[in-house]
Motif scaffolding. Structure first.
Motif, PDB file in Angstrom:
ATOM      1  N   GLU A 113       0.859  -1.194  -0.069  1.00 47.91           N
ATOM      2  CA  GLU A 113      -0.069  -0.141   0.022  1.00 47.91           C
ATOM      3  C   GLU A 113       0.966   1.144  -0.100  1.00 47.91           C
ATOM      4  O   GLU A 113       0.583   2.174  -0.587  1.00 47.91           O
ATOM      5  N   ASP A 114       1.911   1.118   0.831  1.00 49.12           N
ATOM      6  CA  ASP A 114       2.741   2.227   0.747  1.00 49.12           C
ATOM      7  C   ASP A 114       3.576   2.567  -0.422  1.00 49.12           C
ATOM      8  O   ASP A 114       3.764   3.822  -0.897  1.00 49.12           O
ATOM      9  N   GLU A 115       3.938   1.753  -1.310  1.00 48.65           N
ATOM     10  CA  GLU A 115       4.606   1.757  -2.476  1.00 48.65           C
ATOM     11  C   GLU A 115       3.557   2.309  -3.669  1.00 48.65           C
ATOM     12  O   GLU A 115       3.712   2.952  -4.284  1.00 48.65           O
ATOM     13  N   ASP A 116       2.351   1.726  -3.429  1.00 44.82           N
ATOM     14  CA  ASP A 116       1.303   2.172  -4.375  1.00 44.82           C
ATOM     15  C   ASP A 116       0.803   3.730  -4.025  1.00 44.82           C
ATOM     16  O   ASP A 116       0.871   4.878  -4.949  1.00 44.82           O
ATOM     17  N   ASN A 117       0.953   4.182  -2.924  1.00 41.33           N
ATOM     18  CA  ASN A 117       0.728   5.538  -2.511  1.00 41.33           C
ATOM     19  C   ASN A 117       1.911   6.376  -2.940  1.00 41.33           C
ATOM     20  O   ASN A 117       1.708   7.607  -3.438  1.00 41.33           O
ATOM     21  N   ASN A 118       3.081   6.050  -2.763  1.00 41.58           N
ATOM     22  CA  ASN A 118       4.453   6.671  -3.465  1.00 41.58           C
ATOM     23  C   ASN A 118       4.214   6.738  -4.766  1.00 41.58           C
ATOM     24  O   ASN A 118       4.552   7.991  -5.359  1.00 41.58           O
ATOM     25  N   ASN A 119       3.923   5.857  -5.448  1.00 41.94           N
ATOM     26  CA  ASN A 119       3.665   5.809  -6.894  1.00 41.94           C
ATOM     27  C   ASN A 119       2.892   6.605  -7.486  1.00 41.94           C
ATOM     28  O   ASN A 119       2.959   7.606  -8.118  1.00 41.94           O
ATOM     29  N   ASN A 120       1.678   6.926  -6.771  1.00 37.40           N
ATOM     30  CA  ASN A 120       0.577   7.798  -7.143  1.00 37.40           C
ATOM     31  C   ASN A 120       1.106   9.450  -6.777  1.00 37.40           C
ATOM     32  O   ASN A 120       0.750  10.159  -7.680  1.00 37.40           O
ATOM     33  N   GLU A 121       1.520   9.430  -5.924  1.00 35.71           N
ATOM     34  CA  GLU A 121       2.123  10.650  -5.223  1.00 35.71           C
ATOM     35  C   GLU A 121       3.217  11.305  -6.208  1.00 35.71           C
ATOM     36  O   GLU A 121       3.168  12.233  -7.020  1.00 35.71           O
ATOM     37  N   SER A 122       4.045  10.432  -6.756  1.00 34.89           N
ATOM     38  CA  SER A 122       5.190  11.002  -7.598  1.00 34.89           C
ATOM     39  C   SER A 122       4.672  11.173  -9.044  1.00 34.89           C
ATOM     40  O   SER A 122       5.306  11.942  -9.543  1.00 34.89           O
ATOM     41  N   SER A 123       3.571  10.352  -9.328  1.00 39.40           N
ATOM     42  CA  SER A 123       3.020  10.546 -10.671  1.00 39.40           C
ATOM     43  C   SER A 123       2.125  11.736 -10.806  1.00 39.40           C
ATOM     44  O   SER A 123       1.811  12.399 -11.832  1.00 39.40           O
ATOM     45  N   LYS A 124       2.019  12.558  -9.726  1.00 44.41           N
ATOM     46  CA  LYS A 124       1.275  13.723  -9.627  1.00 44.41           C
ATOM     47  C   LYS A 124       1.820  14.922 -10.297  1.00 44.41           C
ATOM     48  O   LYS A 124       1.595  15.956 -10.533  1.00 44.41           O
ATOM     49  N   GLY A 125       3.180  14.847 -10.003  1.00 44.45           N
ATOM     50  CA  GLY A 125       4.158  15.769 -10.413  1.00 44.45           C
ATOM     51  C   GLY A 125       4.698  16.609  -9.474  1.00 44.45           C
ATOM     52  O   GLY A 125       4.286  16.204  -8.291  1.00 44.45           O
ATOM     53  N   PRO A 126       5.313  17.823  -9.623  1.00 49.44           N
ATOM     54  CA  PRO A 126       5.514  18.719  -8.391  1.00 49.44           C
ATOM     55  C   PRO A 126       4.611  19.488  -7.946  1.00 49.44           C
ATOM     56  O   PRO A 126       3.419  19.569  -8.280  1.00 49.44           O
ATOM     57  N   SER A 127       4.658  19.881  -6.426  1.00 47.00           N
ATOM     58  CA  SER A 127       3.843  20.518  -5.646  1.00 47.00           C
ATOM     59  C   SER A 127       3.693  21.852  -6.305  1.00 47.00           C
ATOM     60  O   SER A 127       4.479  22.480  -7.014  1.00 47.00           O
ATOM     61  N   ASN A 128       2.584  22.706  -6.212  1.00 48.23           N
ATOM     62  CA  ASN A 128       2.448  24.074  -6.283  1.00 48.23           C
ATOM     63  C   ASN A 128       3.662  25.027  -5.727  1.00 48.23           C
ATOM     64  O   ASN A 128       3.938  25.648  -6.676  1.00 48.23           O
ATOM     65  N   ALA A 129       4.175  24.755  -4.466  1.00 48.56           N
ATOM     66  CA  ALA A 129       5.082  25.315  -4.172  1.00 48.56           C
ATOM     67  C   ALA A 129       6.512  25.092  -4.764  1.00 48.56           C
ATOM     68  O   ALA A 129       7.344  26.128  -5.122  1.00 48.56           O
ATOM     69  N   ASP A 130       6.715  23.952  -5.530  1.00 50.20           N
ATOM     70  CA  ASP A 130       7.824  23.517  -6.148  1.00 50.20           C
ATOM     71  C   ASP A 130       7.667  24.134  -7.318  1.00 50.20           C
ATOM     72  O   ASP A 130       8.795  24.988  -8.086  1.00 50.20           O
ATOM     73  N   ALA A 131       6.468  24.396  -8.125  1.00 50.00           N
ATOM     74  CA  ALA A 131       6.270  24.933  -9.439  1.00 50.00           C
ATOM     75  C   ALA A 131       6.577  26.430  -9.429  1.00 50.00           C
ATOM     76  O   ALA A 131       7.159  26.935 -10.109  1.00 50.00           O
ATOM     77  N   PHE A 132       6.057  26.871  -8.214  1.00 48.08           N
ATOM     78  CA  PHE A 132       6.214  28.481  -8.271  1.00 48.08           C
ATOM     79  C   PHE A 132       7.620  28.798  -7.989  1.00 48.08           C
ATOM     80  O   PHE A 132       8.069  29.641  -8.792  1.00 48.08           O
ATOM     81  N   SER A 133       8.255  28.195  -7.074  1.00 51.90           N
ATOM     82  CA  SER A 133       9.811  28.373  -6.930  1.00 51.90           C
ATOM     83  C   SER A 133      10.650  28.330  -8.375  1.00 51.90           C
ATOM     84  O   SER A 133      11.464  29.105  -8.524  1.00 51.90           O
ATOM     85  N   ALA A 134      10.107  27.059  -9.160  1.00 51.49           N
ATOM     86  CA  ALA A 134      10.950  26.919 -10.299  1.00 51.49           C
ATOM     87  C   ALA A 134      10.695  28.166 -11.124  1.00 51.49           C
ATOM     88  O   ALA A 134      11.627  28.495 -12.180  1.00 51.49           O
TER      89      ALA A 134
END
Length: 75
Positions: free
Chosen positions: A24-45
């Motif tokens: 379940e943790d691996e599935d959650n991590n895969n889902n989170e990583s496939s969502k892309g960067p967070s809003n804060a990361d995108a703003f900073s970039a």
């Protein structure tokens, strides 16, 4: 009384809960990583990209405004 199948299931559940949680943790991590960067990361970039672009000799005010608009949409 438990029948043979119920005993096997009970024993398997007793020894497999860690594996289930790991899956379940691996599935959650895969889902989170496939969502892309967070809003804060995108703003900073985008902020970094704008600072870099302003220092370039080919910097165009129109293109800089487009970058700012993209940044504002993210915010």
């Amino acid at each position: 009384m438990l029948n043979d199948d119920e005993i096997v299931t009970s024993v398997q559940e007793e020894f497999d809960p860690v594996d289930d949680e790991t899956d379940e943790d691996e599935d959650n991590n895969n889902n989170e990583s496939s969502k892309g960067p967070s809003n804060a990361d995108a703003f900073s970039a985008l902020e970094t990209a704008m600072e870099w672009y302003e220092q370039q000799s080919e910097c165009s005010p129109t293109q800089l405004l487009l970058l700012k608009r993209i940044r504002d949409i993210e915010a």
